[in-house]
Design an enzyme around this catalytic site. Sequence first.
Site, short mmCIF file in Angstrom:
data_model
loop_
_atom_site.label_atom_id
_atom_site.label_comp_id
_atom_site.label_asym_id
_atom_site.label_seq_id
_atom_site.Cartn_x
_atom_site.Cartn_y
_atom_site.Cartn_z
N LYS A 1 -2.38 5.60 7.69
CA LYS A 1 -2.56 4.46 6.80
C LYS A 1 -3.84 3.75 7.24
CE LYS A 1 -0.14 0.30 5.12
NZ LYS A 1 1.10 -0.50 5.15
N SER B 1 3.41 -1.71 0.78
CA SER B 1 1.97 -1.52 0.83
C SER B 1 1.54 -0.11 1.25
CB SER B 1 1.36 -2.52 1.81
OG SER B 1 1.82 -2.27 3.12
N SER C 1 7.29 -2.37 3.50
CA SER C 1 6.12 -1.57 3.15
C SER C 1 6.17 -0.10 3.55
CB SER C 1 4.86 -2.19 3.75
OG SER C 1 4.47 -3.30 2.99
#
Lengths: 478, 95, 483
Positions: free
Chosen positions: C75, C150, C174
């Site tokens: 990420k 997210s 997330s």
Amino acid sequence: MRSQWETIIGLEIHAQLATKSKIFSGASTAYGAEPNTQACAVDLGLPGVLPVLNEQAVRMAVIFGMAVDAYIAPFSVFARKNYFYPDLPKGYQISQMELPIVGIGHLDIDVDGVSKRIGITRAHLEEDAGKSLHENFHGLTGIDLNRAGTPLLEIVSEPDMNSAKEAVAYMRKMHELVRYLGICDGNMQEGSFRCDANVSVRPKGQKAFGTRAEIKNINSFRFVEKAINHEVERQIELIESGGKVVQETRLYDSDKDETRSMRSKEEANDYRYFPDPDLLPVLVDEDFKAQIKAQLPELPQAKKQRFKDSYALDEENATILTASRQLGDYFETVVKESGCEAKMCANWLTGDLLAALNKAGLEIIDSPVGHERLAGLLTRISDGTISGKIAKQVFEEMWQSAATADQIIEAKGLKQITDVGAIEAIIDKIIADNQDQVEQYRSGKDKVFGFFVGQVMKEMQGKANPGEVNKMLKEKLK
Amino acid sequence: MSLTVSEVKDCAHLARLGIEEQDISSYAKDLSGMLDLLTQMNDLDTDGVEPMAHPMDQVQRLRVDVVTEQVDREKFQAIAPQVEAGLYLVPKVIE
Amino acid sequence: MYNKTIAELAKSLRSGEFSSVELTLAFLDRIKQHGSLNAYVTITEDLALQAAKTADIRLAAGNAELLTGIPIAQKDIFCTEGIKTSCGSRMLDNFIAPYNATVVDKFNSAGAVMLGKLNMDEFAMGSSNETSYYGAVKNPWNINAVPGGSSGGSAAAVAARLAVCATGTDTGGSIRQPAALCGITGLKPTYGRVSRYGMIAYASSLDQGGPMTRSAEDAALMLQTMAGFDDKDSTSVDVSVPDYRAGLNNSLEGLKIGLPKEFFGEGLSSDVAATLEAAINEYRKLGATVTEVSMPSLKLAIPAYYVIAPAECSANLSRFDGVRFGYRCENPVDLTDLYTRSRGEGFGKEVKRRILMGTYALSAGYYDAYYIKAQKVRRLISEDFKRALAEVDVMMGPVTPSTAFGIGEKIDNPIEMYLSDIYTIAINLAGVPAMSVPAGFAKGLPVGLQIIGHYFAEDKLLNIAHQYQQVTDWHTQIPKGFE
């Protein structure tokens, strides 16, 4: 100061703690490095970095707390103080707000021989900011973050001081204390020890405090006094001419000897303190405290009392000799090594030795005459080998060389003459040569006695034992 | 509860956050909506409850005081917008 | 080869069926082929091939670890030295991180091959991946739907087989929410289990990194590498890391499952509820008993979260000021202009909204009413979890109220978006671990089952998820067009 006004002063002292590494990172705290070569990822506030607290900083704060007889919080909490400034990399300063590590304590100061107790509100740990350099970079400001993250202990006093003189005495005493404790190097030129003063005035007899102004940027004892006196004058004049003091931050300009309002800080700041979620509560438990207490040096106040009690020193000598740990240690070592009367040792230290050190701008630890050589010298005074006067001469020689007192006495032939026959011969000669003075003495002018002593000593180049000379002169002049 | 345009401006200034004039009212509306959501907390009696700052009930670990970081200034300053003579440059700071 | 699990790939790499370089090239090809998903912000092709070569040498030398040579993706919230780390923001579009996050270091030393950096909501603020400066990520199950956020890029990449597995971070759901919406397995560990050093902070007391994978077994392997004490993170917990694979096959006979009644009330769509019911029935068949539990303070999790997270982020994001790194506006006239324009132009709308909210909640006069109140509510919620978890081994419930919603559907209504995180947010406030496990489909879109456990019971969660995955095949389903 004008007699109908009373001045109220509280000081906030920032002492940089003498740790090797920063409070929240492993970067060096050494002063004077090339710009930004001691600002690591954590100090620069790079995205993703996290703080880890330096144990030594906590230890030093606790040592300080113990030295001012303060409450040590079992749990203290770091908070973020939010504001934007280019020397503050994260946009917040990690400080302590609601739960500081050191709570209420006190420090006693002496002003004109009168002792006064100044309350300490709190002392908390925080990180120092970097430095803005305003030299000309095409009209821009340069930022050096080497200092960012240096541990600071902010020591906040109660508004217990009523004159610039008291403020200076407090600041000096605090300066002495943090150096004594070894938690701050006290170097004011380098900014290791700085002070902000909160100053207000009120008509005598009024209970409520007047509006205060905070004076920043005071970095010498002389400036504290000048800045406060200037500010007090300004406030009184302002009020007397019908104006009002506004609560604000003012900057002391030492070149112009005036304080001026800091425009950049004028707007009401809302620091939005909240507990730093990257740090957990700091635990100072009984074990930790006991461990520190065991290593705590004897504190100046206690040591002073002990010096008065066990060495029979007067207030003045005891105060001077306990101002720094090294000086006290030096004194005690000299007493022990010389076996001389403590009072004589104290007089030598506070007199000749300190005078010589001051003149040379040296600290006791850098003294060219170490405790062993000084002890050797004092031994020779007390065993009658040399007189006090000759000793001063020997001391000067010692200051310049590495020789011991005995070597100097031997080489220069300074040994005191105690041979009664030799002294008697001189005395007889002096009496024979100065019949007028003998007459005067015998007719009752006692003062003339000193003249004879002087003549004898001169003749014997100061090496005669003064006691012996006195005794024999009295006998012969009868 | 609602947040006024001037309160939004105050917060934006505190946070040094540039917001286009025409967007302020939309922020005010969104934030007011959030505040309405937040006031639901008042339904819960929290008297005597200790505020919780961390999920884990732990104390701060302490780091030994040793220098562990050697700083590579060039590396750090390679990503800086403006540097000169090892310094980060910003518009003139007026005190 | 891209459908294999980590364990299967490790075997193939050792048997010489294919090399890490071949495997890496295959994934790189797929990533380019499916660029329209917008899952990657940066593809680190050269570095990946270099790492694959090194991995092949290690494999040949016989000193490889399980993850050696396995293509993974990070990420874009984890700092990667020498590689752009954008955090989904214009603010960091030019930010080449000068250091590695602890998690990244750990994967590197395990010999994993990083394919690139994954798209995400800007600074991890969002539930749809639409707040990214790099544009929305598309859900592989329906390219008009959001992948969740997210960690939307992570979920989409794993679901579409554009990486074997990926890292995610979870502040209010997330990891779990995008895992649920993309039909993959996601685990948010106990707060403090995985180091936060080098993971760009959104809300420090809530953020936690974790694995996003296609199976519970893969998650166990990934977590094995990620977890552990880090002396650079004061909030990292010094608790030993168990062997997460050791207990995967433990029987679930006698397992006590609690269903929080607050998770199954109004707001939960009926098709999601039906899917979960079926999943829970599977657990009954595996020997579990199911009881109802209650978490009375749960409904206040969203308000408490939307004080605490914005408050923390308002300070965390102050360092983005255009002075030392990141975006700086053109020709600032003075210092205030430098700050306000750099931040105004560098941050997107959702980030600004949360900074403003946090600034307001911390400002003089409101601190007690909002921040302190929220922290008190947080304690009550956390106590709810402790009480409920004292009665049962784990709790189960939905991850999201409904399946993936359409791109653009909620972006203009932030409050509605916030409310959709109702089932995930409370877990972060309490700090307990939780997983999302693929549990079926509703109208063709994946549904996730959430499993919530005691502090540091990640091994238990993985065991429970793994056992379910032995009797179901939801987790092996491949979105159309990505076979």
